[in-house]
Design a protein around this motif. Structure first.
Motif, PDB file in Angstrom:
ATOM      1  N   ALA A   1       0.829  -1.205   0.000  1.00 23.64           N
ATOM      2  CA  ALA A   1       0.000   0.000   0.000  1.00 23.64           C
ATOM      3  C   ALA A   1       0.863   1.255   0.000  1.00 23.64           C
ATOM      4  CB  ALA A   1      -0.932  -0.002   1.215  1.00 23.64           C
ATOM      5  N   GLU A   2       1.941   1.240   0.759  1.00 19.73           N
ATOM      6  CA  GLU A   2       2.834   2.400   0.793  1.00 19.73           C
ATOM      7  C   GLU A   2       3.565   2.570  -0.538  1.00 19.73           C
ATOM      8  OE1 GLU A   2       4.082   2.831   5.477  1.00 19.73           O
ATOM      9  OE2 GLU A   2       4.923   1.157   4.339  1.00 19.73           O
ATOM     10  N   ILE A   3       3.937   1.465  -1.175  1.00 17.73           N
ATOM     11  CA  ILE A   3       4.597   1.572  -2.476  1.00 17.73           C
ATOM     12  C   ILE A   3       3.625   2.107  -3.525  1.00 17.73           C
ATOM     13  CG2 ILE A   3       5.687   0.235  -4.329  1.00 17.73           C
ATOM     14  CD1 ILE A   3       6.789  -1.614  -2.094  1.00 17.73           C
ATOM     15  N   GLU A   4       2.382   1.638  -3.485  1.00 17.29           N
ATOM     16  CA  GLU A   4       1.381   2.192  -4.397  1.00 17.29           C
ATOM     17  C   GLU A   4       1.163   3.672  -4.119  1.00 17.29           C
ATOM     18  OE1 GLU A   4      -0.299   1.186  -7.112  1.00 17.29           O
ATOM     19  OE2 GLU A   4       1.145  -0.450  -7.051  1.00 17.29           O
ATOM     20  N   GLY A   5       1.186   4.044  -2.837  1.00 12.54           N
ATOM     21  CA  GLY A   5       1.066   5.462  -2.488  1.00 12.54           C
ATOM     22  C   GLY A   5       2.224   6.268  -3.035  1.00 12.54           C
ATOM     23  N   ALA A   6       3.442   5.701  -2.962  1.00 17.59           N
ATOM     24  CA  ALA A   6       4.605   6.388  -3.509  1.00 17.59           C
ATOM     25  C   ALA A   6       4.464   6.585  -5.009  1.00 17.59           C
ATOM     26  CB  ALA A   6       5.872   5.599  -3.191  1.00 17.59           C
TER      27      ALA A   6
END
Length: 600
Positions: free
Chosen positions: A313-318
């Protein structure tokens, strides 16, 4: 505007403030005093109240240490700041020293041959630092003495401490609940027979509890302390005004909010084995625990490594943050290319316009650091920050280096682009291309799992080395997820000892700096992922996925210096940038981007 261009320090204040500090030293019967660039949380960014090094010396860099004796004073800075410090510090008062080549202990031994007592504030230094320094000084009859902060005694108009509101960070963006994180860390404590861990790093606490804050500029964290028990319960020490009822309800029953002033008593009440980070926790914490009878167990902050390995989820957010930021950057670069060659712009004009393009997204929470915008020779000052006094015209025929970033709730960005203003300076083309070769080489690199930043740092420098060139900063730093733009434990440098793991986000930013002429740096953010190739390898391999989306100026590239594989990488990268960003641009900017991304 987030960025403020007022010059808050000048060299001429050094002498009277140094005199005031020495009066306080004499009253305390000390022969010296240490003034670090730090607060009680050992962060890179500090609130105005803790800008003691800047107040005393005038130096505003993010890392440094002043060592003051009764008749001499030295300021230690690393390679990023050796040009900046000359402009900001009175050299008649402070001797500028090169760190880490020159060490505070050696300087003190040289300047206090008869021994003496050196005071330090135990809130502002980690136990590892004080232990190492104390061992080196003790051999020469120089002792370290804990004391109240003597700069505070001399700083009559010191600002108050911050206490901004603490807000929840959405679990959908974090990818994990606070309960899951606390349970994982608590299991690690139990496995090591630890009763609790003392947490002093605000970004660790923000990550653990899925909260964010506003106590310091550029980093969305609250300046708080916490104690995590092996039962996964947490006590959060904060100002009551920071935590409303909605936040307390979100934190849940296993998180107790206590007064900041209760931190000392809570440490006194801990018994048994307690985990403390020797590198980052203030020595005051371990002193207090030891005095109360607890067993201090030195261990890395248990949140640091899991925080660095981003969730999907954090990578998609990035990716989402970089898509939005890339569109703003392209609009900015197109504007700059159109307007700058006519003259009339200054560095401050450029910085304010870039911030305006990001603000126009409607999603900008803050910039992730004060923009570095160096025109001509100012570009050679690695961490240059323009102010009203230094503001320089952006002149045709020169290079402009712009290193900037943004904070969006989905993620944190950091990008550097170097561009020519009008006519391309011929002497910059070769070094620019060598820097680009380094960026491409490291971006393409695969490596066996288990290697650290120091093992691959040289890949980005190889083309420069072959030309007899180099740069004096690391190749890359870790980056947080709507947290600090500089995050450990991972980095790409000769000091990078933490193995690189999937999910870690880092910068790749080789550079070249010619003092008095120009600076060159090209920077993308990347995330560690299993590589697409080799398919038939015999070992587990890792590689990088590039997150940053913005063109690299083709006018500064000598195609003859690029290998076919390097051209292919650049052309594929530009094709990806064009495809990803065009839908978010107006027609004129899209046409500019198409030309900027044309194949070489």
């Amino acid at each position: 505007m987030f960025q403020d261009f007022r010059r808050r320090t000048t060299p001429d204040t050094g002498a009277p403030r140094l005199e005031a500090l020495r009066r306080a030293m004499a009253e305390a019967e000390l022969d010296g005093f240490l003034v670090p660039r730090a607060d009680a949380h050992q962060g890179e960014n500090v609130p105005p109240r803790d800008e003691r090094l800047a107040w005393l010396t005038g130096f505003t860099g993010s890392a440094g240490l002043a060592v003051v004796t009764r008749d001499r004073a030295g300021i230690f800075v690393d390679g990023r700041y050796r040009l900046q410090v000359r402009d900001q510090v009175d050299s008649d008062c402070f001797t500028v020293l090169r760190h880490p080549e020159e060490k505070p202990a050696d300087w003190l031994v040289e300047n206090l041959p008869g021994g003496g007592r050196i005071g330090f504030d135990p809130w502002l230094h980690g136990a590892a630092e004080i232990e190492t320094l104390g061992e080196a000084l003790g051999k020469h009859q120089i002792s370290l003495t804990r004391t109240a902060n003597l700069v505070d005694a001399a700083w009559t108009d010191q600002p108050p401490p911050p206490a901004g509101p603490i807000v929840p960070h959405p679990e959908a963006l974090a990818g994990r609940s606070s309960e899951e994180k606390r349970a994982e860390i608590a299991r690690g404590l139990v496995a090591r027979d630890l009763g609790a861990a003392v947490l002093t790093l605000p970004d660790s606490i923000a990550w653990l509890l899925n909260i964010r804050g506003s106590d310091i500029a550029r980093v969305p964290v609250p300046l708080v302390f916490a104690i995590l028990g092996a039962d996964r319960r947490v006590t959060l020490f904060a100002d009551p005004a920071q935590c409303d009822e909605a936040l307390r309800a979100t934190l849940g029953p296993e998180v107790t909010v206590a007064l900041r002033g209760d931190f000392a008593a809570a440490l006194d009440a801990l018994a048994g084995r307690v985990s403390v980070d020797k590198a980052t926790a203030p020595v005051w914490v371990s002193d207090r625990l030891t005095a109360a009878g607890a067993e201090v167990v030195w261990a890395q902050d248990p949140c640091i490594l899991p925080k660095a390995c981003k969730t999907e989820a954090e990578i998609e957010g990035a990716r989402a943050a970089h898509l939005r930021d890339g569109a703003a950057m392209v609009a900015f670069l197109a504007w700059l290319d159109r307007v700058a060659p006519d003259g009339g712009l200054t560095e401050i004009d450029v910085v304010t316009r870039l911030e305006a393009f990001r603000a126009a997204t409607g999603a900008l929470r803050d910039i992730s650091f004060d923009t570095i915008c160096g025109a001509g020779p100012n570009g050679a000052i690695v961490h240059y920050r323009v102010n009203e006094a230094s503001d320089r015209a952006v002149a045709p025929g020169e290079l402009l280096l712009v290193d900037s970033g943004a904070q969006y709730v989905e993620g944190t960005t950091d990008i550097t682009r170097t561009v020519p203003v009008g006519p391309v300076p011929a002497e910059a083309i070769r070094p620019f291309t060598l820097v680009l070769k380094g960026l491409i080489a490291l971006s393409r690199q695969c490596w066996p799992a288990g290697l650290a930043g120091r093992d691959i740092d040289g890949v980005a420098r190889a083309a420069l080395w072959r030309a007899g060139l180099d740069y004096d900063h690391g190749t890359g730093h870790g980056v947080g997820s709507y947290l600090g733009v500089h995050e450990g434990p991972q980095n790409l440098s000769r000091r990078g000892v933490e193995p690189l793991r999937p999910g870690m986000i880092l910068s790749v930013e080789p550079g070249y700096y010619r003092e008095g002429a120009f600076g060159i740096r090209t920077e993308n953010l990347v995330v560690v992922r299993p590589p697409a190739v080799p398919e038939n390898g015999e070992r587990e391999m890792l590689g990088f996925e590039t997150l940053t989306l913005a063109p690299i100026d083709r006018r500064l590239i000598d195609p003859g210096l690029l290998e076919p594989a390097e051209r292919d990488w650049l052309n594929l990268y530009h094709a990806r940038v064009l495809a990803a960003l065009t839908p978010a641009l107006d027609a004129a900017t899209a046409r500019w981007l198409a030309a900027a991304c044309a194949p070489i």
